[in-house]
Scaffold this active site. Structure first.
Site, PDB file in Angstrom:
ATOM      1  N   CYS A 109      -7.856  -7.040  25.371  1.00 22.73           N
ATOM      2  CA  CYS A 109      -8.474  -7.553  24.128  1.00 22.73           C
ATOM      3  C   CYS A 109      -9.966  -7.275  24.058  1.00 22.73           C
ATOM      4  O   CYS A 109     -10.529  -7.133  22.980  1.00 22.73           O
ATOM      5  CB  CYS A 109      -8.236  -9.051  24.008  1.00 22.73           C
ATOM      6  SG  CYS A 109      -6.506  -9.477  24.155  1.00 22.73           S
ATOM      7  N   HIS A 139     -12.560 -10.791  18.008  1.00 19.56           N
ATOM      8  CA  HIS A 139     -11.258 -10.160  18.271  1.00 19.56           C
ATOM      9  C   HIS A 139     -10.197 -11.031  17.613  1.00 19.56           C
ATOM     10  O   HIS A 139     -10.207 -12.262  17.756  1.00 19.56           O
ATOM     11  CB  HIS A 139     -11.030 -10.077  19.788  1.00 19.56           C
ATOM     12  CG  HIS A 139      -9.587  -9.993  20.163  1.00 19.56           C
ATOM     13  ND1 HIS A 139      -8.739  -9.040  19.634  1.00 19.56           N
ATOM     14  CD2 HIS A 139      -8.829 -10.756  20.996  1.00 19.56           C
ATOM     15  CE1 HIS A 139      -7.519  -9.229  20.140  1.00 19.56           C
ATOM     16  NE2 HIS A 139      -7.543 -10.253  20.953  1.00 19.56           N
ATOM     17  N   ASN A 145      -2.193  -9.530  15.951  1.00 25.68           N
ATOM     18  CA  ASN A 145      -3.187  -9.247  16.996  1.00 25.68           C
ATOM     19  C   ASN A 145      -2.992  -7.791  17.435  1.00 25.68           C
ATOM     20  O   ASN A 145      -1.952  -7.437  17.975  1.00 25.68           O
ATOM     21  CB  ASN A 145      -2.944 -10.226  18.150  1.00 25.68           C
ATOM     22  CG  ASN A 145      -3.895 -10.038  19.316  1.00 25.68           C
ATOM     23  OD1 ASN A 145      -4.374  -8.943  19.565  1.00 25.68           O
ATOM     24  ND2 ASN A 145      -4.134 -11.109  20.052  1.00 25.68           N
TER      25      ASN A 145
END
Ligand code: ACO
Length: 352
Positions: free
Chosen positions: A116, A279, A309
């Site tokens: 991430c 993020h 995501n």
């Protein structure tokens, strides 16, 4: 003083939109559960066998190259961040170089494996190369094809409903403008939590980091491969694992910490941020971070609702969409921040 600026931006998402309702037909889940816990309404699925992490990254790269007003031959270094590469090795850096048709240039290609926070780590590495005058046109890509290996049965629902496919890219160049470019980057990690958000197989661990070695079904022979066993496969241990509550607890602490760290170094405060692009892990995490930093709604950009995501791709996709919708203007203070698997986390502050 030489600084690094984002001279070009681009993103690519696959055409196919998968709404929460479609997931209801393959696993025991509901649109309401997904929206309440994650904010996600839909995500994109890449076209299997035709699209890959590399091909999506190449599409985003071409858009960023055009946006920067350069040619692909001008790219003098490539950084590629992903957790879902086309191959175990070699990495997507060299594959995207070939895909773009610039292999003959033989420029360096670096793969970043920071999940991430991969885009922030990549940005920080590229920033060092630019500020030292080593390179003048770095192509940084974050791309993911998560759907290559998610468990879309009810067993995997806590993870698979969250992730989507896509890619984002930037061209980084030096600037001598006083009021433009990357001001700070900060990177952190804490490997104590490595297995709390991880895809451990295939791998070389051989049970080493685990109390219960039996669960993996290893044989004893010296000449027997251990990277993937039949038992791992039948028990679904080749899929990603996430301890959702544990991730949430650390994410909402570390995001604000690393953002404050950047602001303090630059002598700024949260109120100075024109746009925070976190993020896109989970809308609940972003909202929590916004609350802790006391930011207004117009100071935070989220698009997880549309894409899920997308890990290393989420920040460049969001940054490009924010710019396309007029939310990023010359002189704005932009804060990028990420937290994820490792755990690793980081932030970058920049003047647009
Ligand atoms: N649909 C329906 N029910 C589900 C689903 C689903 N997709 N997934 C899990 N459940 C069920 C569970 O089985 C459990 O049922 P039970 O009570 O009968 O056992 C119940 O929902 C609650 O499960 P929990 O795992 O306790 O759910 P929680 O409230 O923790 O929510 C979530 C899960 C959304 C993942 C949450 O922990 C969270 O927000 N974590 C943060 C992690 C995250 O968002 N990571 C993003 C990716 S990592 C990154 O980018 C940093």
């Amino acid at each position: 003083m030489l600084r690094t600026k984002i001279a070009g931006l681009g993103h690519y998402v696959p055409e196919r939109i998968v709404k929460n309702e479609e997931l209801e037909s393959v696993m025991d889940t509901t649109n309401e559960w997904i929206i309440e816990r994650t904010g996600i309404q839909e995500r994109r699925f890449a076209k299997k066998h035709e699209e890959t992490t590399t091909t999506m990254g190449a599409q985003a790269a071409l858009a960023a190259i055009a946006d920067a007003g350069i040619t692909k031959e001008d790219v003098d270094f490539i950084v590629f961040a992903t957790l879902s590469p086309d191959y175990y090795f070699p990495g997507c850096g060299v594959l995207v170089q070939r895909e773009l048709g610039i292999a003959a240039q033989e420029v360096g290609a670096l793969d970043i494996r920071n999940q991430c926070s991969g885009f922030i780590y990549g940005l920080s590495v590229a920033d060092q190369f630019i500020r030292t005058g080593t390179y003048k046109n770095i192509l940084l890509i974050g791309a993911e094809m998560h759907t290559m290996g998610l468990d879309f049965s009810t067993r995997g629902r806590a993870v698979s409903v969250i992730f989507g496919d896509g890619a984002g890219a930037v061209i980084l160049q030096p600037t001598e403008e006083e009021d433009q470019g990357i001001l700070t980057t900060h990177l952190h990690s804490n490997g104590t939590h490595a297995e709390e958000l991880a895809m451990m197989n295939p791998g070389s661990h051989g049970g080493h980091h685990h109390e219960d070695r039996e669960q993996f079904g290893f044989g004893d022979g010296d000449f027997e491969p251990i990277f993937l066993t039949q038992k791992m496969y039948s028990d679904g241990l080749q899929f990603p694992y996430m301890n959702g509550k544990h991730v949430f607890k650390f994410a909402v602490r570390k995001f604000p910490e690393v953002i404050q760290e950047g602001l303090e170094e630059a002598g700024l405060a949260p109120s100075d941020i024109d746009l925070l692009i976190p993020h896109q892990a989970n809308l609940r995490i972003s909202q929590y971070v916004q609350k802790v930093l006391q930011l207004r709604d117009d100071q935070v950009f989220n698009n997880i609702q549309k894409y899920g995501n997308t890990t290393a791709a989420s920040i460049p996709i969001a940054l490009n969409e924010a710019r396309e919708t007029g939310k990023v203007k010359r002189g704005d203070l932009i804060c990028l921040a990420a937290f994820g698997s490792g755990f690793t986390w980081g932030s970058a502050l920049l003047r647009w």
